[in-house]
Design a protein around this motif. Structure first.
Motif, PDB file in Angstrom:
ATOM      1  N   LEU A   1       0.828  -1.212   0.000  1.00 41.04           N
ATOM      2  CA  LEU A   1       0.000   0.000   0.000  1.00 41.04           C
ATOM      3  C   LEU A   1       0.859   1.257   0.000  1.00 41.04           C
ATOM      4  O   LEU A   1       0.558   2.235  -0.707  1.00 41.04           O
ATOM      5  N   VAL A   2       1.931   1.238   0.776  1.00 35.14           N
ATOM      6  CA  VAL A   2       2.840   2.394   0.832  1.00 35.14           C
ATOM      7  C   VAL A   2       3.548   2.557  -0.514  1.00 35.14           C
ATOM      8  O   VAL A   2       3.703   3.683  -1.026  1.00 35.14           O
TER       9      VAL A   2
ATOM     10  N   GLU B   1       1.120   3.961  -3.071  1.00 29.65           N
ATOM     11  CA  GLU B   1       0.900   5.385  -2.842  1.00 29.65           C
ATOM     12  C   GLU B   1       2.046   6.214  -3.410  1.00 29.65           C
ATOM     13  O   GLU B   1       1.824   7.259  -4.049  1.00 29.65           O
ATOM     14  N   GLN B   2       3.276   5.731  -3.230  1.00 37.77           N
ATOM     15  CA  GLN B   2       4.431   6.443  -3.766  1.00 37.77           C
ATOM     16  C   GLN B   2       4.445   6.401  -5.292  1.00 37.77           C
ATOM     17  O   GLN B   2       4.782   7.403  -5.947  1.00 37.77           O
TER      18      GLN B   2
ATOM     19  N   GLN C   1       1.888   6.324  -7.216  1.00 40.37           N
ATOM     20  CA  GLN C   1       0.902   7.309  -7.671  1.00 40.37           C
ATOM     21  C   GLN C   1       1.474   8.719  -7.615  1.00 40.37           C
ATOM     22  O   GLN C   1       1.274   9.520  -8.530  1.00 40.37           O
ATOM     23  N   LYS C   2       2.203   9.031  -6.532  1.00 36.17           N
ATOM     24  CA  LYS C   2       2.808  10.360  -6.397  1.00 36.17           C
ATOM     25  C   LYS C   2       3.783  10.632  -7.527  1.00 36.17           C
ATOM     26  O   LYS C   2       3.914  11.768  -7.997  1.00 36.17           O
TER      27      LYS C   2
END
Length: 572
Positions: free
Chosen positions: A534-535, A538-539, A541-542
């Motif tokens: 998940l982390v 998220e990265q 996507q950033k």
């Protein structure tokens, strides 16, 4: 002296005069067509150098020959069995209708007088040309020839009513009808029926064929564009004979029915094209289920542009392939096109300067110039053993069919860290999950962060048929809830499947949906800190890496696939 630019004649001159094509392009096309011993029309259409309808209209004006739109032609009106199928195929001419002793032929190249003369000679009829569009003609000829063939059921002939009196089909521990099996394997109707099934599957673009025995029915299904559909129900009594025939063709042990077996069939369609089938048998309650995977070598030659990568994703893949070392991982479920993605990359890398070795289970497509090893754990040749041997064979590039265990992963990562480019696959659902899967297998975080350079997660979605798709009436609020962004909806062409005679329920072919993630310094840091998927997601996507859902929605906005198909192959 020879004129380097002789005057254009006939159709070539008219194409330039009407502004359909540039003169230099027409000259090059004519030279290439002469070398290939093709007509100018065939060459232009096959290379997508000009619109077929414009060529047909120009040819009609040039030669004063009527033009017919085959879309409005009723195929059932075509004269049956007047012209031999071989003549139709060889001369690319379709009988349209007959008026007394006059036979009208649909042709895309009216300059092919040899075709008219030959068909006139063989039929005894006066032949006249009607100009039609090339791609429509090709489709019409295939449909016409298919209609001339007998159906699957008809190909069984007198065996449709076959019953095996006094014998009862039982479970896998029994051995009923063994003699009938061995005898029936080479009976002409069974041979003819199996060949017809295989050819129909190839022509229909199927990827798999399922022969399935049940208590009261026997079912044959094709998987076309990722979806299974039933094509025939031969008599239950033929189940053993059909399985036996397939086992004979696959060089399996015909007398062994208690355990699964693997084999291969090679079918030559022409001097230049052959299709391989990977065959597996499975003992079930009512007999052996046989599944054939169709392996078309041409799928590995499509080129990266045909796979469906977005421009940025394609750029990242090519950059990773051009690196001297590192690991590229392709991930996704079975049947998601991972093998084709890997083979496409290997084809790009396959030059005389590079030594490429692959370990596969099984080797699906033969590639000239690449050392392919079929691993066989029964004789002690597994993925780890093959990889160790590769490292003593002066390799540049290594491909591992699948990373299944820690030992294979560690050797592959070691190769990637010591100056080799390694390509492989994993069965995970997304790119971030691939990294945590390696960590969960026991690979140290440092090794994952320093060796993996690119991860490609992929799915295959069905393409909408260009002929019948219509605009979809979906409220903007609903689209936004589905995940579309306002920017993506600007100029979007969202279509809905309808279905026509040229497609399968509104779809024809498949396109890849990709999540391509480059391992950046920030993602490497998260891996080193044992961050979860998940982390990492998220990265990603950033940093602007589109996930599978976002890539699929983009394909939908481009009118390539439908929202229903996006929801089928991806999750929100």
């Amino acid at each position: 002296m020879n004129n380097p630019n002789p005057p254009l004649n006939g159709l070539a001159r008219r194409l330039v005069y009407d502004g359909v094509l540039d003169e230099s392009l027409v000259r090059k096309a004519q030279e290439a067509a002469n070398k290939e011993k093709k007509s100018l029309v065939s060459h232009l259409v096959s290379k997508n150098l000009a619109d077929g309808l414009k060529i047909a209209a120009t040819a009609s004006d040039e030669f004063g020959i009527p033009f017919l739109d085959l879309q409005s032609f009723e195929a059932s009106l075509a004269p049956q069995k007047v012209v031999d199928n071989k003549l139709i195929k060889n001369f690319h001419a379709l009988p349209l209708w007959q008026r007394g002793k006059r036979l009208f032929l649909g042709m895309s190249d009216p300059t092919n007088l040899h075709a008219l003369d030959q068909i006139k000679f063989h039929t005894g009829l006066t032949t006249e040309a009607i100009i039609v569009e090339e791609s429509a003609l090709q489709a019409a000829i295939e449909k016409y020839m298919a209609s001339q063939e007998e159906s699957l059921t008809d190909s069984l002939g007198d065996m449709d009513d076959l019953s095996l009196e006094g014998l009862e089909v039982g479970g896998v521990d029994e051995d009923p009808n063994k003699d009938a099996d061995l005898k029936g394997a080479d009976e002409a109707p069974v041979v003819k029926f199996v060949n017809k099934v295989l050819l129909d599957a190839i022509r229909g673009g199927a990827s798999d064929i399922h022969f399935e025995p049940y208590e009261k029915v026997y079912r044959i299904r094709f998987r076309t564009d990722g979806i299974l559909h039933e094509v025939a129900q031969p008599p239950v009594a033929l189940g053993f004979r059909l399985a036996a025939r397939l086992k004979v063709m696959s060089q399996m042990d015909i007398s062994e029915r208690r355990i699964p077996q693997d084999g291969r069939i090679k079918m030559k369609l022409s001097k230049t094209r052959a299709i391989d089938f990977r065959v597996n048998t499975l003992p079930t309650l009512w007999g052996e289920k046989v599944v054939l995977r169709i392996l078309d070598p041409s799928s590995a030659q499509m080129g990266i542009d045909a796979l469906g990568y977005e421009a940025e994703q394609k750029k990242m893949y090519l950059e990773a392939l051009n690196q001297p070392q590192g690991m590229i991982l392709v991930t996704g479920p079975t049947g998601s096109g991972k093998t084709v993605s890997l083979y496409t990359g290997l084809n790009i890398l396959n030059t005389v300067e590079r030594n490429i070795s692959t370990a596969e289970d099984p080797v699906e497509i033969n590639l000239e110039g690449i050392n392919q090893v079929h691993v066989n754990a029964k004789v002690g040749l597994g993925f780890p053993e093959a990889l160790r041997s590769f490292l003593r064979q002066d390799p540049d590039i290594i491909m591992v069919g699948e990373i299944r265990d820690l030992e294979t992963a560690e050797i592959g990562i070691k190769a990637a860290q010591t100056g080799h480019l390694v390509l492989s696959t994993l069965h995970t659902n997304s790119a971030p999950e691939t990294l945590t899967r390696l960590l969960n297998m026991g690979v140290p975080a440092f090794n994952v962060a320093t060796s993996v350079s690119l991860i490609i997660a992929q799915r295959l979605a069905r393409r909408l048929c260009k002929e019948c798709a219509v605009p979809a009436d979906i409220p903007r609020e609903t689209l936004l809830e589905e995940g579309f962004t306002p920017e993506l909806l600007e100029g979007a062409s969202i279509l809905h499947p309808v279905g026509c005679e040229r497609c399968n329920n509104g779809y024809k072919g498949r396109v890849g949906i990709y999540e391509v993630v480059r391992i950046t310094p920030e993602i490497s840091r998260i891996i080193m800190e044992n961050g979860n998927s998940l982390v990492i997601a998220e990265q990603a996507q950033k940093e602007g890496f589109a996930n599978l859902r976002q890539s699929a929605l983009k394909k939908c906005a481009q009118g390539i696939t439908s929202l229903e198909e996006v929801n089928r192959v991806t999750k929100d």
